[in-house]
Design a protein around this motif. Structure first.
Motif, PDB file in Angstrom:
ATOM      1  N   TYR A  20       9.014  27.145  51.372  1.00  0.00           N
ATOM      2  CA  TYR A  20      10.065  28.176  51.357  1.00  0.00           C
ATOM      3  C   TYR A  20      10.807  28.253  52.688  1.00  0.00           C
ATOM      4  O   TYR A  20      12.018  28.448  52.712  1.00  0.00           O
ATOM      5  CB  TYR A  20       9.468  29.539  50.995  1.00  0.00           C
ATOM      6  N   LEU A  21      10.089  28.065  53.783  1.00  0.00           N
ATOM      7  CA  LEU A  21      10.760  28.046  55.082  1.00  0.00           C
ATOM      8  C   LEU A  21      11.820  26.945  55.097  1.00  0.00           C
ATOM      9  O   LEU A  21      12.936  27.144  55.590  1.00  0.00           O
ATOM     10  CB  LEU A  21       9.729  27.826  56.198  1.00  0.00           C
ATOM     11  N   GLY A  22      11.488  25.789  54.517  1.00  0.00           N
ATOM     12  CA  GLY A  22      12.445  24.689  54.422  1.00  0.00           C
ATOM     13  C   GLY A  22      13.624  25.033  53.526  1.00  0.00           C
ATOM     14  O   GLY A  22      14.765  24.651  53.814  1.00  0.00           O
ATOM     15  N   SER A  23      13.383  25.757  52.444  1.00  0.00           N
ATOM     16  CA  SER A  23      14.475  26.173  51.547  1.00  0.00           C
ATOM     17  C   SER A  23      15.479  27.031  52.316  1.00  0.00           C
ATOM     18  O   SER A  23      16.697  26.850  52.200  1.00  0.00           O
ATOM     19  CB  SER A  23      13.941  26.998  50.373  1.00  0.00           C
ATOM     20  N   LYS A  54       4.483  28.987  52.461  1.00  0.00           N
ATOM     21  CA  LYS A  54       5.144  29.467  53.684  1.00  0.00           C
ATOM     22  C   LYS A  54       6.199  30.546  53.386  1.00  0.00           C
ATOM     23  O   LYS A  54       7.307  30.534  53.937  1.00  0.00           O
ATOM     24  CB  LYS A  54       5.777  28.311  54.466  1.00  0.00           C
ATOM     25  N   ILE A  55       5.793  31.484  52.522  1.00  0.00           N
ATOM     26  CA  ILE A  55       6.724  32.531  52.103  1.00  0.00           C
ATOM     27  C   ILE A  55       7.003  33.505  53.245  1.00  0.00           C
ATOM     28  O   ILE A  55       8.162  33.866  53.497  1.00  0.00           O
ATOM     29  CB  ILE A  55       6.184  33.270  50.862  1.00  0.00           C
ATOM     30  N   GLN A  56       5.943  33.900  53.977  1.00  0.00           N
ATOM     31  CA  GLN A  56       6.175  34.858  55.069  1.00  0.00           C
ATOM     32  C   GLN A  56       7.114  34.282  56.121  1.00  0.00           C
ATOM     33  O   GLN A  56       8.020  34.975  56.593  1.00  0.00           O
ATOM     34  CB  GLN A  56       4.848  35.254  55.716  1.00  0.00           C
ATOM     35  N   LEU A  61      12.622  34.279  58.567  1.00  0.00           N
ATOM     36  CA  LEU A  61      13.884  33.620  58.922  1.00  0.00           C
ATOM     37  C   LEU A  61      15.067  34.247  58.164  1.00  0.00           C
ATOM     38  O   LEU A  61      16.165  34.396  58.725  1.00  0.00           O
ATOM     39  CB  LEU A  61      13.791  32.113  58.623  1.00  0.00           C
ATOM     40  N   ILE A  62      14.836  34.639  56.911  1.00  0.00           N
ATOM     41  CA  ILE A  62      15.874  35.312  56.120  1.00  0.00           C
ATOM     42  C   ILE A  62      16.334  36.572  56.844  1.00  0.00           C
ATOM     43  O   ILE A  62      17.525  36.838  56.984  1.00  0.00           O
ATOM     44  CB  ILE A  62      15.336  35.656  54.710  1.00  0.00           C
ATOM     45  N   GLY A 109       9.637  38.090  47.010  1.00  0.00           N
ATOM     46  CA  GLY A 109      10.492  39.222  47.346  1.00  0.00           C
ATOM     47  C   GLY A 109      11.869  39.122  46.717  1.00  0.00           C
ATOM     48  O   GLY A 109      12.819  39.770  47.157  1.00  0.00           O
ATOM     49  N   VAL A 110      11.987  38.286  45.657  1.00  0.00           N
ATOM     50  CA  VAL A 110      13.275  38.094  44.977  1.00  0.00           C
ATOM     51  C   VAL A 110      13.298  38.921  43.695  1.00  0.00           C
ATOM     52  O   VAL A 110      12.266  39.078  43.032  1.00  0.00           O
ATOM     53  CB  VAL A 110      13.503  36.585  44.691  1.00  0.00           C
ATOM     54  N   GLY A 111      14.453  39.449  43.357  1.00  0.00           N
ATOM     55  CA  GLY A 111      14.558  40.388  42.240  1.00  0.00           C
ATOM     56  C   GLY A 111      15.278  39.882  41.011  1.00  0.00           C
ATOM     57  O   GLY A 111      15.383  40.606  40.012  1.00  0.00           O
ATOM     58  N   ILE A 112      15.789  38.635  41.050  1.00  0.00           N
ATOM     59  CA  ILE A 112      16.569  38.110  39.913  1.00  0.00           C
ATOM     60  C   ILE A 112      16.089  36.702  39.569  1.00  0.00           C
ATOM     61  O   ILE A 112      15.971  35.848  40.446  1.00  0.00           O
ATOM     62  CB  ILE A 112      18.075  38.055  40.248  1.00  0.00           C
TER      63      ILE A 112
END
Ligand code: FE
Ligand code: FE
Ligand code: ZN
Length: 294
Positions: A20-23, A54-56, A61-62, A109-112
């Motif tokens: 996810y960090l890479g995304s 690696k979500i946290q 970064l977001i 943490g995404v809502g859609i």
């Protein structure tokens, strides 16, 4: 003209080692302020546990980049087909996958979450719509999240359902949890489905508002199309290289009735290169560069 209320990005990958960090890094490298991702391979339901992704680090970064997490989108895998009762095992697998993907989406943490409404496989559109609505009832009754599903409008190839605004409305109406449903409008798909956005974008948006309601619009997929209106093909093209053209897609991105809605590019790579940095820049600024792919 720059408008800070324009949210534009593309689909991005999520692979080893940064996941996810890479995304997030990929999205930022294109100048995006939103993005869409799959929580694993789009073509299957094999999934790595969230703890390895690696979500946290990604969410940190977001935050640092000032990206509004409420504008981020997950896309469900393509193998889901909940629009066909006739194969019970596949129907059940589809419901289970919807439930686990909803939970995974919440875990980022995404809502859609965007979902293809599926194919009735010869049983008729009405049967397909009913099957999907029932599947969504089952999923929403037990998933324990408040993630919304955005039903994507389809191009009408094969036995797809959700190719007219009326069909999409009917899915929402037949579901017991309409507050958890919204819509993803794909510019390539609606043109391929027969909506003449080339000559009458405002009319098509008005029609959407009348039949479904713009308050239900959660995501726009901004793609050019390799085929003319009504072709029912679903072949995406780079911005400015297809039948829709740059001017029209610019007007979609900046349309006063669509302000604030995340705009996601799913245009093809060319020469193995992601086109998104250039496409996003042009769609933000309105300055089209002729033959930009060369
Ligand atoms: Fe899609
Ligand atoms: Fe799409
Ligand atoms: Zn498509």
């Amino acid at each position: 003209m720059e408008n800070k209320d324009i949210y534009i990005g593309s689909h991005v990958g999520m692979g080893a080692p940064e996941f996810y960090l890479g995304s997030v890094k990929e999205a930022l490298s294109y100048g995006s302020n939103t993005f869409m991702f799959y929580t694993g391979a789009p073509q299957n339901s094999f999934r790595k546990p969230l703890s390895e992704l690696k979500i946290q680090e990604g969410r940190k970064l977001i935050k640092e980049a000032g990206i509004d997490e409420s504008k981020l989108i997950v896309h469900a895998p393509y193998i889901i087909n909940a629009a066909n009762f006739s194969r019970e095992d596949l129907y059940e697998m589809s419901i289970n996958t919807i439930v686990s993907e909803l939970r995974r989406t919440a875990g980022f943490g995404v809502g859609i979450m965007v979902l293809h409404p599926g194919s009735h496989v010869g049983m008729g559109a009405e049967s397909g719509i009913l099957a999907l609505a029932k599947a969504l009832d089952t999923a929403f009754a037990c998933d324990g999240t408040n993630v919304k599903i955005a039903i994507e409008t389809m191009a009408g190839k094969g036995h797809e359902i959700g190719i007219t605004f009326e069909q999409v409305r009917s899915i929402i109406d037949q579901c017991k949890y309409p507050e958890r449903l919204g819509v993803c409008l794909d510019t390539c798909h609606i043109s391929d489905a027969g909506y003449d956005i080339i000559n009458d974008l405002d009319g098509v948006i008005e029609k959407f508002d009348k039949v479904i309601g713009l308050d239900k619009l959660l995501v726009v997929h901004v793609n050019d199309s390799k085929n003319p209106t009504g072709a029912h093909k679903d072949r995406h093209e780079n911005i400015g290289y297809g039948y829709l053209g740059f001017d029209l897609l610019y007007r979609v991105v900046h349309h006063p009735k669509l302000i604030g809605i995340p705009m996601i590019l799913e245009t093809p790579y060319y020469n193995e290169k992601a086109p998104y940095k250039q496409e996003i820049e042009m769609l933000r600024s309105g300055k089209y560069v002729d033959n930009w792919r060369n």
